[in-house]
Motif scaffolding. Sequence first.
Motif, PDB file in Angstrom:
ATOM      1  N   LEU A   1      -4.418 -11.675  -5.638  1.00 11.10           N
ATOM      2  CA  LEU A   1      -3.748 -10.509  -6.212  1.00 11.10           C
ATOM      3  C   LEU A   1      -4.692  -9.306  -6.285  1.00 11.10           C
ATOM      4  O   LEU A   1      -4.280  -8.160  -6.039  1.00 11.10           O
ATOM      5  CB  LEU A   1      -3.213 -10.845  -7.601  1.00 11.10           C
ATOM      6  CG  LEU A   1      -2.084 -11.892  -7.634  1.00 11.10           C
ATOM      7  CD1 LEU A   1      -1.756 -12.270  -9.070  1.00 11.10           C
ATOM      8  CD2 LEU A   1      -0.840 -11.382  -6.918  1.00 11.10           C
ATOM      9  N   ARG A   2      -5.956  -9.557  -6.589  1.00  9.59           N
ATOM     10  CA  ARG A   2      -6.923  -8.458  -6.643  1.00  9.59           C
ATOM     11  C   ARG A   2      -7.069  -7.817  -5.270  1.00  9.59           C
ATOM     12  O   ARG A   2      -7.053  -6.586  -5.138  1.00  9.59           O
ATOM     13  CB  ARG A   2      -8.287  -8.978  -7.117  1.00  9.59           C
ATOM     14  CG  ARG A   2      -9.336  -7.861  -7.305  1.00  9.59           C
ATOM     15  CD  ARG A   2     -10.755  -8.404  -7.311  1.00  9.59           C
ATOM     16  NE  ARG A   2     -11.144  -8.974  -6.026  1.00  9.59           N
ATOM     17  CZ  ARG A   2     -11.479  -8.242  -4.958  1.00  9.59           C
ATOM     18  NH1 ARG A   2     -11.449  -6.918  -5.011  1.00  9.59           N
ATOM     19  NH2 ARG A   2     -11.843  -8.837  -3.830  1.00  9.59           N
ATOM     20  N   MET A   3      -7.221  -8.637  -4.226  1.00 13.67           N
ATOM     21  CA  MET A   3      -7.343  -8.106  -2.879  1.00 13.67           C
ATOM     22  C   MET A   3      -6.072  -7.366  -2.472  1.00 13.67           C
ATOM     23  O   MET A   3      -6.129  -6.312  -1.821  1.00 13.67           O
ATOM     24  CB  MET A   3      -7.630  -9.246  -1.887  1.00 13.67           C
ATOM     25  CG  MET A   3      -8.991  -9.889  -2.046  1.00 13.67           C
ATOM     26  SD  MET A   3      -9.375 -11.077  -0.713  1.00 13.67           S
ATOM     27  CE  MET A   3      -8.063 -12.297  -0.950  1.00 13.67           C
ATOM     28  N   GLY A   4      -4.933  -7.931  -2.857  1.00 16.16           N
ATOM     29  CA  GLY A   4      -3.669  -7.294  -2.517  1.00 16.16           C
ATOM     30  C   GLY A   4      -3.531  -5.923  -3.150  1.00 16.16           C
ATOM     31  O   GLY A   4      -3.137  -4.950  -2.496  1.00 16.16           O
ATOM     32  N   ARG A   5      -3.870  -5.844  -4.420  1.00 14.03           N
ATOM     33  CA  ARG A   5      -3.794  -4.552  -5.111  1.00 14.03           C
ATOM     34  C   ARG A   5      -4.735  -3.535  -4.459  1.00 14.03           C
ATOM     35  O   ARG A   5      -4.391  -2.361  -4.299  1.00 14.03           O
ATOM     36  CB  ARG A   5      -4.139  -4.735  -6.588  1.00 14.03           C
ATOM     37  CG  ARG A   5      -3.076  -5.463  -7.409  1.00 14.03           C
ATOM     38  CD  ARG A   5      -3.445  -5.451  -8.894  1.00 14.03           C
ATOM     39  NE  ARG A   5      -2.432  -6.081  -9.727  1.00 14.03           N
ATOM     40  CZ  ARG A   5      -2.533  -7.311 -10.235  1.00 14.03           C
ATOM     41  NH1 ARG A   5      -3.613  -8.045  -9.969  1.00 14.03           N
ATOM     42  NH2 ARG A   5      -1.574  -7.809 -10.979  1.00 14.03           N
TER      43      ARG A   5
ATOM     44  N   GLY B   1      -3.199  -2.005  -1.485  1.00 16.02           N
ATOM     45  CA  GLY B   1      -1.960  -1.254  -1.648  1.00 16.02           C
ATOM     46  C   GLY B   1      -0.763  -2.064  -2.108  1.00 16.02           C
ATOM     47  O   GLY B   1       0.372  -1.562  -2.087  1.00 16.02           O
ATOM     48  N   MET B   2      -0.970  -3.301  -2.532  1.00 14.40           N
ATOM     49  CA  MET B   2       0.141  -4.115  -3.024  1.00 14.40           C
ATOM     50  C   MET B   2       0.785  -3.444  -4.247  1.00 14.40           C
ATOM     51  O   MET B   2       0.082  -3.132  -5.207  1.00 14.40           O
ATOM     52  CB  MET B   2      -0.353  -5.517  -3.398  1.00 14.40           C
ATOM     53  CG  MET B   2       0.737  -6.431  -3.962  1.00 14.40           C
ATOM     54  SD  MET B   2       0.046  -7.993  -4.616  1.00 14.40           S
ATOM     55  CE  MET B   2      -0.480  -8.803  -3.098  1.00 14.40           C
ATOM     56  N   PRO B   3       2.090  -3.212  -4.221  1.00 12.21           N
ATOM     57  CA  PRO B   3       2.754  -2.626  -5.391  1.00 12.21           C
ATOM     58  C   PRO B   3       2.614  -3.530  -6.609  1.00 12.21           C
ATOM     59  O   PRO B   3       2.627  -4.762  -6.477  1.00 12.21           O
ATOM     60  CB  PRO B   3       4.216  -2.511  -4.951  1.00 12.21           C
ATOM     61  CG  PRO B   3       4.177  -2.539  -3.461  1.00 12.21           C
ATOM     62  CD  PRO B   3       3.016  -3.419  -3.098  1.00 12.21           C
TER      63      PRO B   3
ATOM     64  N   TYR C   1       5.301  -6.127  -6.942  1.00 14.61           N
ATOM     65  CA  TYR C   1       5.136  -7.295  -6.071  1.00 14.61           C
ATOM     66  C   TYR C   1       4.080  -8.230  -6.644  1.00 14.61           C
ATOM     67  O   TYR C   1       4.259  -9.460  -6.635  1.00 14.61           O
ATOM     68  CB  TYR C   1       4.734  -6.852  -4.672  1.00 14.61           C
ATOM     69  CG  TYR C   1       4.622  -7.988  -3.674  1.00 14.61           C
ATOM     70  CD1 TYR C   1       5.695  -8.336  -2.861  1.00 14.61           C
ATOM     71  CD2 TYR C   1       3.439  -8.723  -3.550  1.00 14.61           C
ATOM     72  CE1 TYR C   1       5.598  -9.378  -1.951  1.00 14.61           C
ATOM     73  CE2 TYR C   1       3.332  -9.769  -2.653  1.00 14.61           C
ATOM     74  CZ  TYR C   1       4.408 -10.096  -1.856  1.00 14.61           C
ATOM     75  OH  TYR C   1       4.310 -11.145  -0.965  1.00 14.61           O
ATOM     76  N   ALA C   2       2.976  -7.671  -7.130  1.00 15.73           N
ATOM     77  CA  ALA C   2       1.911  -8.490  -7.701  1.00 15.73           C
ATOM     78  C   ALA C   2       2.417  -9.288  -8.895  1.00 15.73           C
ATOM     79  O   ALA C   2       2.102 -10.477  -9.036  1.00 15.73           O
ATOM     80  CB  ALA C   2       0.734  -7.600  -8.120  1.00 15.73           C
ATOM     81  N   ALA C   3       3.202  -8.658  -9.737  1.00 14.64           N
ATOM     82  CA  ALA C   3       3.745  -9.347 -10.911  1.00 14.64           C
ATOM     83  C   ALA C   3       4.694 -10.465 -10.495  1.00 14.64           C
ATOM     84  O   ALA C   3       4.694 -11.554 -11.079  1.00 14.64           O
ATOM     85  CB  ALA C   3       4.465  -8.346 -11.810  1.00 14.64           C
ATOM     86  N   GLN C   4       5.477 -10.197  -9.467  1.00 11.42           N
ATOM     87  CA  GLN C   4       6.404 -11.216  -8.974  1.00 11.42           C
ATOM     88  C   GLN C   4       5.647 -12.401  -8.381  1.00 11.42           C
ATOM     89  O   GLN C   4       5.981 -13.566  -8.637  1.00 11.42           O
ATOM     90  CB  GLN C   4       7.322 -10.597  -7.925  1.00 11.42           C
ATOM     91  CG  GLN C   4       8.413 -11.550  -7.416  1.00 11.42           C
ATOM     92  CD  GLN C   4       9.297 -10.888  -6.385  1.00 11.42           C
ATOM     93  OE1 GLN C   4       8.816 -10.175  -5.500  1.00 11.42           O
ATOM     94  NE2 GLN C   4      10.596 -11.102  -6.478  1.00 11.42           N
TER      95      GLN C   4
END
Length: 215
Positions: free
Chosen positions: A98-102, A105-107, A110-113
Amino acid sequence: MASFQKSLAQAIRDRRSTPSFDGEPIPPRDLWQILDAGLHAPSGYNMQPWRFIVVQDPEHRRRLRAVSYNQAKVEEAPAIIVACGDRDGWRRDLEEMLRMGRAGGMPESYAAQAAANVPEYLSEFSREEMASWLNKQVTVALTTMMWMAEVLGYDTAMLEGFEQRGVCETLRLPMSYWVVSMLAVGRLKGTDKFDSGRFDPSHTVFGDEYGKPLK
């Protein structure tokens, strides 16, 4: 570095399961290029549950051969990539994913989901279901490595014949690891394998529903 490269289309057409290897070492730069290709493969929720043990030491390859039904190519090839899936990887890696995704540019929605869905989904798997899921994820990455090796001009053989418990003990793998497959990489010795052929697409490919030809 590899002396020549093939196009991906040529590599796919030309590849054979190499019957024997000459043992010539693979330069580290090429080996890392092969590995890096697989590490960039897609995976469910980007959890990347694969773990790869690259066996190059002759004594380690000899011991690995003993738990791989005595296949000579395990000891002949200069590198054996043992592809494993980590059953518990998602528990340790979710936050980092999740850290890498954020960072990429991960919304946040989406991260919460994903933070909710990944544990809910994977924690319900039986041991057999988890092995099936890992097989799919890891095979995609290992196959990507196989194609990169072929593009770089190396020869390969995908190896499914091994003792699961024996490989785990020989390589001292964590208990959460499941061995999916192994890839032998090197240079062909002797004559390449014959062309075993492929079924006509009409036998295996359909359009919209089973039995209808793809137009």
